[in-house]
Design a protein around this motif. Structure first.
Motif, PDB file in Angstrom:
ATOM      1  N   PHE A   1       0.835  -1.202   0.000  1.00  0.00           N
ATOM      2  CA  PHE A   1       0.000   0.000   0.000  1.00  0.00           C
ATOM      3  C   PHE A   1       0.871   1.254   0.000  1.00  0.00           C
ATOM      4  CE2 PHE A   1      -2.927   2.900   2.561  1.00  0.00           C
ATOM      5  CZ  PHE A   1      -3.660   3.293   1.454  1.00  0.00           C
ATOM      6  N   ALA A   2       1.899   1.275   0.838  1.00  0.00           N
ATOM      7  CA  ALA A   2       2.787   2.432   0.907  1.00  0.00           C
ATOM      8  C   ALA A   2       3.511   2.640  -0.424  1.00  0.00           C
ATOM      9  CB  ALA A   2       3.791   2.250   2.039  1.00  0.00           C
ATOM     10  N   THR A   3       3.967   1.568  -1.028  1.00  0.00           N
ATOM     11  CA  THR A   3       4.647   1.671  -2.321  1.00  0.00           C
ATOM     12  C   THR A   3       3.712   2.230  -3.389  1.00  0.00           C
ATOM     13  OG1 THR A   3       6.081  -0.194  -1.746  1.00  0.00           O
ATOM     14  CG2 THR A   3       5.904   0.368  -4.079  1.00  0.00           C
ATOM     15  N   ALA A   4       2.478   1.761  -3.412  1.00  0.00           N
ATOM     16  CA  ALA A   4       1.495   2.252  -4.387  1.00  0.00           C
ATOM     17  C   ALA A   4       1.212   3.741  -4.178  1.00  0.00           C
ATOM     18  CB  ALA A   4       0.211   1.448  -4.288  1.00  0.00           C
ATOM     19  N   LEU A   5       1.062   4.165  -2.934  1.00  0.00           N
ATOM     20  CA  LEU A   5       0.813   5.581  -2.636  1.00  0.00           C
ATOM     21  C   LEU A   5       1.973   6.451  -3.104  1.00  0.00           C
ATOM     22  CD1 LEU A   5      -0.635   5.350   0.986  1.00  0.00           C
ATOM     23  CD2 LEU A   5      -1.880   6.056  -1.061  1.00  0.00           C
ATOM     24  N   LEU A   6       3.179   6.002  -2.827  1.00  0.00           N
ATOM     25  CA  LEU A   6       4.355   6.793  -3.194  1.00  0.00           C
ATOM     26  C   LEU A   6       4.542   6.840  -4.703  1.00  0.00           C
ATOM     27  CD1 LEU A   6       6.774   5.597  -0.405  1.00  0.00           C
ATOM     28  CD2 LEU A   6       5.576   7.784  -0.540  1.00  0.00           C
ATOM     29  N   GLU A   7       4.354   5.713  -5.370  1.00  0.00           N
ATOM     30  CA  GLU A   7       4.504   5.696  -6.830  1.00  0.00           C
ATOM     31  C   GLU A   7       3.458   6.573  -7.504  1.00  0.00           C
ATOM     32  OE1 GLU A   7       4.553   1.622  -8.030  1.00  0.00           O
ATOM     33  OE2 GLU A   7       6.624   1.334  -7.355  1.00  0.00           O
ATOM     34  N   ALA A   8       2.265   6.651  -6.937  1.00  0.00           N
ATOM     35  CA  ALA A   8       1.222   7.508  -7.491  1.00  0.00           C
ATOM     36  C   ALA A   8       1.612   8.987  -7.417  1.00  0.00           C
ATOM     37  CB  ALA A   8      -0.095   7.281  -6.754  1.00  0.00           C
ATOM     38  N   GLU A   9       2.473   9.325  -6.455  1.00  0.00           N
ATOM     39  CA  GLU A   9       2.937  10.703  -6.300  1.00  0.00           C
ATOM     40  C   GLU A   9       4.278  10.943  -6.990  1.00  0.00           C
ATOM     41  OE1 GLU A   9       1.312  13.221  -4.931  1.00  0.00           O
ATOM     42  OE2 GLU A   9      -0.398  11.950  -4.426  1.00  0.00           O
ATOM     43  N   GLY A  10       4.794   9.922  -7.675  1.00  0.00           N
ATOM     44  CA  GLY A  10       6.052  10.079  -8.396  1.00  0.00           C
ATOM     45  C   GLY A  10       7.290   9.922  -7.536  1.00  0.00           C
ATOM     46  N   ILE A  11       7.154   9.292  -6.383  1.00  0.00           N
ATOM     47  CA  ILE A  11       8.285   9.074  -5.483  1.00  0.00           C
ATOM     48  C   ILE A  11       8.736   7.622  -5.612  1.00  0.00           C
ATOM     49  CG2 ILE A  11       9.033   9.030  -3.077  1.00  0.00           C
ATOM     50  CD1 ILE A  11       6.960  11.243  -2.538  1.00  0.00           C
ATOM     51  N   ALA A  12       9.997   7.441  -5.937  1.00  0.00           N
ATOM     52  CA  ALA A  12      10.553   6.092  -6.074  1.00  0.00           C
ATOM     53  C   ALA A  12      10.801   5.497  -4.693  1.00  0.00           C
ATOM     54  CB  ALA A  12      11.851   6.136  -6.860  1.00  0.00           C
ATOM     55  N   ALA A  13      10.339   4.274  -4.492  1.00  0.00           N
ATOM     56  CA  ALA A  13      10.545   3.568  -3.226  1.00  0.00           C
ATOM     57  C   ALA A  13      11.224   2.237  -3.512  1.00  0.00           C
ATOM     58  CB  ALA A  13       9.208   3.339  -2.537  1.00  0.00           C
ATOM     59  N   PHE A  14      12.100   1.832  -2.614  1.00  0.00           N
ATOM     60  CA  PHE A  14      12.861   0.592  -2.773  1.00  0.00           C
ATOM     61  C   PHE A  14      12.655  -0.286  -1.545  1.00  0.00           C
ATOM     62  CE2 PHE A  14      16.785  -1.898  -2.323  1.00  0.00           C
ATOM     63  CZ  PHE A  14      16.771  -2.549  -3.535  1.00  0.00           C
ATOM     64  N   GLN A  15      12.262  -1.542  -1.768  1.00  0.00           N
ATOM     65  CA  GLN A  15      12.062  -2.480  -0.659  1.00  0.00           C
ATOM     66  C   GLN A  15      13.367  -3.193  -0.355  1.00  0.00           C
ATOM     67  OE1 GLN A  15       8.731  -5.142  -0.917  1.00  0.00           O
ATOM     68  NE2 GLN A  15       7.646  -3.738  -2.287  1.00  0.00           N
ATOM     69  N   MET A  16      13.712  -3.248   0.921  1.00  0.00           N
ATOM     70  CA  MET A  16      14.907  -3.969   1.348  1.00  0.00           C
ATOM     71  C   MET A  16      14.494  -5.106   2.277  1.00  0.00           C
ATOM     72  SD  MET A  16      17.625  -0.904   1.886  1.00  0.00           S
ATOM     73  CE  MET A  16      19.024  -1.993   1.867  1.00  0.00           C
ATOM     74  N   ASP A  17      15.322  -6.113   2.356  1.00  0.00           N
ATOM     75  CA  ASP A  17      15.125  -7.280   3.227  1.00  0.00           C
ATOM     76  C   ASP A  17      13.954  -8.150   2.790  1.00  0.00           C
ATOM     77  OD1 ASP A  17      17.217  -6.218   4.785  1.00  0.00           O
ATOM     78  OD2 ASP A  17      15.809  -5.062   5.980  1.00  0.00           O
ATOM     79  N   VAL A  18      13.584  -8.092   1.525  1.00  0.00           N
ATOM     80  CA  VAL A  18      12.445  -8.861   1.029  1.00  0.00           C
ATOM     81  C   VAL A  18      12.707 -10.358   1.130  1.00  0.00           C
ATOM     82  CG1 VAL A  18      11.021  -9.340  -0.998  1.00  0.00           C
ATOM     83  CG2 VAL A  18      11.734  -7.003  -0.498  1.00  0.00           C
ATOM     84  N   HIS A  19      13.910 -10.773   0.838  1.00  0.00           N
ATOM     85  CA  HIS A  19      14.217 -12.206   0.803  1.00  0.00           C
ATOM     86  C   HIS A  19      14.922 -12.713   2.066  1.00  0.00           C
ATOM     87  CE1 HIS A  19      12.844 -12.258  -3.287  1.00  0.00           C
ATOM     88  NE2 HIS A  19      13.641 -11.239  -3.556  1.00  0.00           N
ATOM     89  N   MET A  20      15.033 -11.887   3.077  1.00  0.00           N
ATOM     90  CA  MET A  20      15.743 -12.295   4.293  1.00  0.00           C
ATOM     91  C   MET A  20      15.033 -13.442   5.013  1.00  0.00           C
ATOM     92  SD  MET A  20      18.560 -10.853   4.403  1.00  0.00           S
ATOM     93  CE  MET A  20      19.056 -11.410   6.007  1.00  0.00           C
TER      94      MET A  20
END
Length: 69
Positions: A15-34
């Protein structure tokens, strides 16, 4: 990059990623595969990172949409 959100709930990250992308802010997820590497079942928190200059506005966007930052 600065940490914006740390959670083990994948729906919050999505949800946070979708909100940020809708505003043109690039977001990067870390620790996804930990969790896979450690052998656990998704209990390790993931982090959502944004650029330093986007951090202030990104926090405001998430707060306005009910996500604790």
């Amino acid at each position: 990059m600065k940490e914006l959100v740390r959670t083990s709930d994948p729906t919050v990250i999505a949800f946070a990623t979708a909100l940020l992308e809708a505003e043109g802010i690039a977001a990067f997820q870390m620790d996804v595969h930990m969790s896979v590497l450690e052998g656990s079942l998704g209990i390790l928190p993931r982090r959502l990172m944004v650029r330093d200059e986007d951090h202030f506005i990104a926090r405001a966007i998430l707060r306005d949409n009910g996500i604790e930052v």
